[in-house]
Design a protein around this motif. Structure first.
Motif, PDB file in Angstrom:
ATOM      1  N   PHE A 122       9.348  -6.023  38.496  1.00 26.68           N
ATOM      2  CA  PHE A 122       9.809  -5.078  37.481  1.00 26.68           C
ATOM      3  C   PHE A 122      10.010  -3.689  38.079  1.00 26.68           C
ATOM      4  CE2 PHE A 122       9.461  -2.080  34.060  1.00 26.68           C
ATOM      5  CZ  PHE A 122      10.086  -2.692  32.986  1.00 26.68           C
ATOM      6  N   ALA A 123       9.043  -3.232  38.880  1.00 26.16           N
ATOM      7  CA  ALA A 123       9.125  -1.891  39.463  1.00 26.16           C
ATOM      8  C   ALA A 123      10.325  -1.765  40.390  1.00 26.16           C
ATOM      9  CB  ALA A 123       7.832  -1.572  40.216  1.00 26.16           C
ATOM     10  N   GLU A 124      10.576  -2.827  41.177  1.00 33.21           N
ATOM     11  CA  GLU A 124      11.734  -2.799  42.076  1.00 33.21           C
ATOM     12  C   GLU A 124      13.037  -2.735  41.283  1.00 33.21           C
ATOM     13  OE1 GLU A 124      11.262  -6.272  44.438  1.00 33.21           O
ATOM     14  OE2 GLU A 124       9.817  -5.350  45.830  1.00 33.21           O
ATOM     15  N   ALA A 125      13.129  -3.556  40.238  1.00 28.82           N
ATOM     16  CA  ALA A 125      14.335  -3.544  39.411  1.00 28.82           C
ATOM     17  C   ALA A 125      14.496  -2.207  38.704  1.00 28.82           C
ATOM     18  CB  ALA A 125      14.276  -4.679  38.389  1.00 28.82           C
ATOM     19  N   PHE A 126      13.380  -1.649  38.257  1.00 22.69           N
ATOM     20  CA  PHE A 126      13.426  -0.362  37.565  1.00 22.69           C
ATOM     21  C   PHE A 126      13.899   0.734  38.514  1.00 22.69           C
ATOM     22  CE2 PHE A 126      11.781   3.414  35.470  1.00 22.69           C
ATOM     23  CZ  PHE A 126      12.019   3.130  34.128  1.00 22.69           C
ATOM     24  N   GLU A 127      13.399   0.699  39.751  1.00 18.80           N
ATOM     25  CA  GLU A 127      13.795   1.700  40.749  1.00 18.80           C
ATOM     26  C   GLU A 127      15.270   1.565  41.097  1.00 18.80           C
ATOM     27  OE1 GLU A 127      13.033   5.067  42.769  1.00 18.80           O
ATOM     28  OE2 GLU A 127      11.589   3.958  41.540  1.00 18.80           O
ATOM     29  N   GLN A 128      15.732   0.324  41.255  1.00 21.39           N
ATOM     30  CA  GLN A 128      17.152   0.095  41.534  1.00 21.39           C
ATOM     31  C   GLN A 128      18.026   0.603  40.390  1.00 21.39           C
ATOM     32  OE1 GLN A 128      17.330  -4.100  42.182  1.00 21.39           O
ATOM     33  NE2 GLN A 128      16.125  -4.026  44.086  1.00 21.39           N
ATOM     34  N   GLY A 129      17.511   0.451  39.165  1.00 22.88           N
ATOM     35  CA  GLY A 129      18.282   0.880  38.013  1.00 22.88           C
ATOM     36  C   GLY A 129      18.525   2.371  37.972  1.00 22.88           C
ATOM     37  N   LYS A 130      17.655   3.155  38.608  1.00 25.87           N
ATOM     38  CA  LYS A 130      17.825   4.601  38.605  1.00 25.87           C
ATOM     39  C   LYS A 130      19.116   5.024  39.293  1.00 25.87           C
ATOM     40  CE  LYS A 130      12.874   5.742  38.526  1.00 25.87           C
ATOM     41  NZ  LYS A 130      11.761   6.394  39.280  1.00 25.87           N
ATOM     42  N   ALA A 131      19.573   4.216  40.236  1.00 21.37           N
ATOM     43  CA  ALA A 131      20.795   4.546  40.967  1.00 21.37           C
ATOM     44  C   ALA A 131      22.057   4.088  40.221  1.00 21.37           C
ATOM     45  CB  ALA A 131      20.752   3.906  42.357  1.00 21.37           C
ATOM     46  N   LEU A 132      21.866   3.361  39.106  1.00 19.95           N
ATOM     47  CA  LEU A 132      22.997   2.818  38.361  1.00 19.95           C
ATOM     48  C   LEU A 132      23.373   3.719  37.191  1.00 19.95           C
ATOM     49  CD1 LEU A 132      21.894  -0.931  38.114  1.00 19.95           C
ATOM     50  CD2 LEU A 132      23.425   0.102  39.817  1.00 19.95           C
ATOM     51  N   THR A 133      24.646   3.706  36.859  1.00 19.50           N
ATOM     52  CA  THR A 133      25.055   4.361  35.625  1.00 19.50           C
ATOM     53  C   THR A 133      24.573   3.534  34.446  1.00 19.50           C
ATOM     54  OG1 THR A 133      27.142   3.154  35.494  1.00 19.50           O
ATOM     55  CG2 THR A 133      27.134   5.210  36.785  1.00 19.50           C
ATOM     56  N   THR A 134      24.612   4.125  33.275  1.00 15.09           N
ATOM     57  CA  THR A 134      24.178   3.389  32.090  1.00 15.09           C
ATOM     58  C   THR A 134      25.034   2.151  31.894  1.00 15.09           C
ATOM     59  OG1 THR A 134      23.393   5.408  31.048  1.00 15.09           O
ATOM     60  CG2 THR A 134      23.836   3.540  29.597  1.00 15.09           C
ATOM     61  N   ARG A 135      26.337   2.284  32.124  1.00 19.05           N
ATOM     62  CA  ARG A 135      27.221   1.125  31.949  1.00 19.05           C
ATOM     63  C   ARG A 135      26.896   0.043  32.970  1.00 19.05           C
ATOM     64  NH1 ARG A 135      31.892  -1.697  32.323  1.00 19.05           N
ATOM     65  NH2 ARG A 135      33.069  -1.918  30.377  1.00 19.05           N
ATOM     66  N   ALA A 136      26.591   0.449  34.196  1.00 18.24           N
ATOM     67  CA  ALA A 136      26.258  -0.534  35.233  1.00 18.24           C
ATOM     68  C   ALA A 136      24.954  -1.263  34.905  1.00 18.24           C
ATOM     69  CB  ALA A 136      26.156   0.157  36.594  1.00 18.24           C
ATOM     70  N   ARG A 137      24.006  -0.559  34.308  1.00 17.31           N
ATOM     71  CA  ARG A 137      22.766  -1.212  33.878  1.00 17.31           C
ATOM     72  C   ARG A 137      23.060  -2.312  32.854  1.00 17.31           C
ATOM     73  NH1 ARG A 137      17.468   1.120  34.090  1.00 17.31           N
ATOM     74  NH2 ARG A 137      17.323   3.105  35.198  1.00 17.31           N
ATOM     75  N   LEU A 138      23.917  -1.986  31.921  1.00 20.09           N
ATOM     76  CA  LEU A 138      24.251  -2.961  30.886  1.00 20.09           C
ATOM     77  C   LEU A 138      25.030  -4.141  31.468  1.00 20.09           C
ATOM     78  CD1 LEU A 138      25.227  -0.559  27.948  1.00 20.09           C
ATOM     79  CD2 LEU A 138      22.982  -1.486  28.551  1.00 20.09           C
ATOM     80  N   GLU A 139      25.907  -3.865  32.440  1.00 21.91           N
ATOM     81  CA  GLU A 139      26.641  -4.952  33.116  1.00 21.91           C
ATOM     82  C   GLU A 139      25.662  -5.886  33.819  1.00 21.91           C
ATOM     83  OE1 GLU A 139      29.253  -2.791  35.680  1.00 21.91           O
ATOM     84  OE2 GLU A 139      30.948  -2.894  34.280  1.00 21.91           O
ATOM     85  N   ARG A 140      24.678  -5.293  34.506  1.00 23.25           N
ATOM     86  CA  ARG A 140      23.676  -6.115  35.200  1.00 23.25           C
ATOM     87  C   ARG A 140      22.893  -6.954  34.195  1.00 23.25           C
ATOM     88  NH1 ARG A 140      18.538  -3.459  38.322  1.00 23.25           N
ATOM     89  NH2 ARG A 140      18.094  -2.883  36.154  1.00 23.25           N
ATOM     90  N   ALA A 141      22.523  -6.359  33.069  1.00 21.59           N
ATOM     91  CA  ALA A 141      21.763  -7.076  32.049  1.00 21.59           C
ATOM     92  C   ALA A 141      22.546  -8.269  31.517  1.00 21.59           C
ATOM     93  CB  ALA A 141      21.406  -6.128  30.910  1.00 21.59           C
ATOM     94  N   ALA A 142      23.827  -8.076  31.258  1.00 18.46           N
ATOM     95  CA  ALA A 142      24.660  -9.163  30.742  1.00 18.46           C
ATOM     96  C   ALA A 142      24.820 -10.270  31.784  1.00 18.46           C
ATOM     97  CB  ALA A 142      26.025  -8.629  30.329  1.00 18.46           C
ATOM     98  N   ALA A 143      24.982  -9.889  33.067  1.00 25.14           N
ATOM     99  CA  ALA A 143      25.172 -10.878  34.132  1.00 25.14           C
ATOM    100  C   ALA A 143      23.907 -11.707  34.346  1.00 25.14           C
ATOM    101  CB  ALA A 143      25.558 -10.166  35.427  1.00 25.14           C
ATOM    102  N   VAL A 144      22.743 -11.058  34.352  1.00 25.47           N
ATOM    103  CA  VAL A 144      21.481 -11.784  34.525  1.00 25.47           C
ATOM    104  C   VAL A 144      21.257 -12.732  33.351  1.00 25.47           C
ATOM    105  CG1 VAL A 144      18.972 -11.541  34.603  1.00 25.47           C
ATOM    106  CG2 VAL A 144      20.416 -10.028  35.977  1.00 25.47           C
ATOM    107  N   SER A 145      21.569 -12.286  32.153  1.00 24.96           N
ATOM    108  CA  SER A 145      21.403 -13.130  30.972  1.00 24.96           C
ATOM    109  C   SER A 145      22.246 -14.387  31.082  1.00 24.96           C
ATOM    110  CB  SER A 145      21.776 -12.358  29.704  1.00 24.96           C
ATOM    111  OG  SER A 145      20.932 -11.240  29.531  1.00 24.96           O
ATOM    112  N   ALA A 146      23.502 -14.222  31.500  1.00 30.65           N
ATOM    113  CA  ALA A 146      24.400 -15.370  31.632  1.00 30.65           C
ATOM    114  C   ALA A 146      23.873 -16.350  32.672  1.00 30.65           C
ATOM    115  CB  ALA A 146      25.797 -14.891  32.003  1.00 30.65           C
ATOM    116  N   GLU A 147      23.343 -15.826  33.775  1.00 29.42           N
ATOM    117  CA  GLU A 147      22.799 -16.698  34.824  1.00 29.42           C
ATOM    118  C   GLU A 147      21.600 -17.491  34.316  1.00 29.42           C
ATOM    119  OE1 GLU A 147      20.261 -16.371  38.969  1.00 29.42           O
ATOM    120  OE2 GLU A 147      21.273 -14.581  38.190  1.00 29.42           O
ATOM    121  N   LEU A 148      20.730 -16.831  33.571  1.00 28.08           N
ATOM    122  CA  LEU A 148      19.523 -17.495  33.079  1.00 28.08           C
ATOM    123  C   LEU A 148      19.852 -18.545  32.023  1.00 28.08           C
ATOM    124  CD1 LEU A 148      17.096 -14.435  32.840  1.00 28.08           C
ATOM    125  CD2 LEU A 148      17.204 -16.173  34.627  1.00 28.08           C
ATOM    126  N   VAL A 149      20.859 -18.270  31.210  1.00 27.40           N
ATOM    127  CA  VAL A 149      21.270 -19.258  30.211  1.00 27.40           C
ATOM    128  C   VAL A 149      21.741 -20.534  30.899  1.00 27.40           C
ATOM    129  CG1 VAL A 149      22.979 -19.794  28.442  1.00 27.40           C
ATOM    130  CG2 VAL A 149      21.814 -17.597  28.415  1.00 27.40           C
TER     131      VAL A 149
END
Length: 624
Positions: free
Chosen positions: A73-100
């Motif tokens: 979680f901490a690593e993902a949270f730290e990586q997220g700091k370098a992302l724009t808000t839109r990029a965070r949401l893109e990552r969230a959608a992509a991970v969700s699709a992979e897990l489904v």
């Protein structure tokens, strides 16, 4: 060497772990014969578990899993700091699709059959692995507080609750992305924005099912919680031997954009509001920080988060955990009361008198540790305004006074209980006749806790009894004595007896002793016997309480009461209360949980009683 299962360990350290009283309440339900504590503990374990040679090994394993999850979680949270808000949401959608795409169905035929009978999906590939939940929360951090499966959440939440995204700094950008051209981004933004719980976002979100996309546009899959697996009788597959078990209490579902909006409205309000009902709902309940729903939701989140922040101590030191949790709750209550004091008196009053922690099912008389407010429940309402409330007034239009079944009892009970337990600050002696009318009504519109609180509140407005007029009903003690003899409801009598112990010793000891042994057996836990025994061990402790407790233990009628075969739930609880109060006066656990367990077993009760009685006599001798 004894084996400790992971399932058992989870029960030992989970935030809502069963207390000893809860455990023994389940022991009481065993009508086929008394089982030992070890047998009871083993019976709680799933059929298949990760096994360890020692409890320390089990704790070490859980700590390692929690540390690994926190690192992810901490690593993902730290990586997220370098992302724009839109990029965070893109990552969230992509991970969700992979897990489904990696979801699985239930492979065990028996489990699948049992689940199907209960109307739940079984063989369909909709269930996540525990690692999938961890990855999902790492990507969609805003879901962390709402996804609480039986296994992963307490391992992950305890160490990550202070790492939070989004925050208010992201609110404006999320509002912009709610109107993005990509439905996946739009859905993620709606979901994330809702977790900021700003009432001002309600109108905005409710309008978002129109525009670029239809309300039926499909979006990213989410988790939906179904009933816990243990409640339906099928095996705990999530606790199977593999390191990454399948979680049957959560499943994937792909909502439409409109359903995302509905979930967002419900996340903010805590109510079943939807796009279709929003206009009527907001007209009644409002969408400001003065709305009752806003404070109910805010307090619930604050108390839940406080428990999870402190929870990291639970595995290492349960005693330190309880102390730290109590201190954290006390600090939070003071902060909340200070904040409420800045609001208008009506808003403060409706929150103080109506808001309740939904994680406790008990009433206000019992004062659970995680209650929102400490008594007295003082408000800035006038005497006339308080009487209007007590007599059935409903001054706050944004409150649902009537529940789905058409009943008004729950909120009326809460109001009357809290006002009357604050009677000394709210009323004067000349108000007693008007207050008494609440009790004399032929069909009072409230439940037993309010009746008990009203009796106690009135008694506190009366003068103290004199030794030559203990039965005078115009005095505190006399009023309580009369109520104790006249009230038909065992629970009401129990709380009246507690109050008489609190204010009426030593003068009322003979009367209470008679009431104690005259009480009939019942299936009510907090009857007169239990209430007297527990009250004798409550703070502040005193010589009078200790003397009374010792006298009860030494009375031959108590030997019969504490050693006879148990025929009701209350008979076992009397023994627990007596032991708990004795230990309170001893200042330590002089009578152990093993002694109590023996006292609860018919064949060991007599010998155990004698052993405890010797300890009591030793303590009595030391006191002299």
């Amino acid at each position: 060497m004894m084996k400790f299962g992971l399932g058992i360990f989870a029960l030992l350290v989970a935030p809502l772990a069963l207390s000893r009283a809860d455990e023994f309440e389940q022991l009481d339900a065993n009508r086929d014969g008394i089982i030992t504590r070890e047998e009871f503990t083993r019976s709680r374990a799933p059929a298949k578990t990760l096994s360890f040679d020692t409890r320390e090994a089990a704790r070490a394993h859980a700590a390692a899993r929690r540390a690994a999850n926190f690192k992810l979680f901490a690593e993902a949270f730290e990586q997220g700091k370098a992302l724009t808000t839109r990029a965070r949401l893109e990552r969230a959608a992509a991970v969700s699709a992979e897990l489904v795409s990696k979801a699985e169905g239930v492979t065990d035929p028996k489990t699948a059959e049992q689940m199907a009978k209960g109307g739940y999906a079984s063989r369909s590939p909709v269930y996540p692995r525990e690692s999938h939940i961890v990855r999902l929360i790492c990507a969609r951090t805003w879901l962390r507080d709402s996804i609480q499966p039986n296994s992963a959440s307490w391992l992950l939440l305890a160490d990550t609750v202070e790492l939070r995204w989004p925050t208010e700094e992201n609110q404006a950008e999320l509002r912009t992305l709610v109107q993005d051209h990509d439905p996946e981004i739009r859905a993620m933004a709606i979901e994330a924005l809702a977790t900021l719980h700003d009432p001002a976002d309600l109108e905005f979100l409710a309008s978002q099912y129109t525009g670029h996309f239809s309300a039926e546009s499909p979006t990213s899959a989410i988790f939906v919680k179904q009933l816990p697996v243990w409640a339906n009788g099928w095996p705990n597959q999530w606790a199977a031997p593999e390191e990454d078990p399948l979680c049957l209490d959560l499943f994937w579902r792909q909502p439409t954009l409109g359903e995302h909006v509905d979930r967002a409205l419900q996340e903010i309000t805590g109510d079943r509001v939807t796009r279709a009902t929003f206009k009527d709902w907001v007209a009644k309940h409002g969408n400001t920080r003065q709305s009752f729903w806003y404070w109910q939701q805010k307090l619930q989140r604050q108390f839940d988060q406080t428990q999870f922040v402190v929870h990291r101590l639970a595995a290492a030191d349960p005693v330190a955990f309880e102390r730290a949790l109590s201190a954290a709750f006390d600090k939070l209550r003071k902060t909340v009361r200070a904040e409420l004091a800045t609001l208008d008196p009506q808003t403060e009053a409706k929150v103080v008198l109506l808001a309740k922690n939904t994680k406790t099912g008990t009433h206000d008389l019992a004062l659970p540790e995680n209650r929102f407010f400490d008594p007295p429940w003082q408000t800035r309402l006038t005497n006339d305004e308080l009487f209007a409330l007590l007599e059935g007034g409903r001054p706050w239009g944004d409150v649902d006074w009537v529940d789905a079944q058409g009943n008004t009892g729950e909120l009326r009970t809460r109001v009357v209980t809290r006002v009357m337990l604050n009677a000394e600050q709210a009323f004067a002696r000349e108000d007693v006749p008007r207050l008494q009318k609440l009790l004399d009504a032929p069909d009072p519109p409230f439940w037993w806790p309010a009746r008990a609180a009203t009796l106690i509140g009135i008694s506190r407005l009366l003068p103290a009894a004199t030794l030559d007029a203990l039965d005078d009903p115009q005095t505190t003690g006399g009023y309580l004595r009369r109520a104790l003899g006249a009230e038909p409801e065992a629970l009401v009598r129990g709380y009246v007896a507690r109050e008489l112990v609190r204010v009426g010793l030593p003068a009322n000891k003979p009367f209470l002793l008679q009431q104690f042994f005259d009480e009939k057996d019942s299936n009510t836990l907090e009857d007169v016997r239990f209430s007297i025994l527990e009250a004798l061990g409550e703070k502040p402790l005193s010589i009078e309480k200790r003397t009374f407790l010792i006298e009860l233990w030494k009375d031959n009628r108590s030997r019969v009461l504490f050693t006879r075969p148990r025929t009701s739930i209350s008979s076992g609880w009397h023994r627990r209360a007596a032991v708990k109060s004795f230990n309170a006066h001893a200042g330590r656990e002089l009578v152990t949980i093993e002694d109590l367990n023996d006292l609860l077993q018919d064949e060991k009760a007599e010998a155990t009683f004698d052993r405890i009685l010797k300890l009591i006599r030793d303590m009595e001798a030391l006191a002299k």
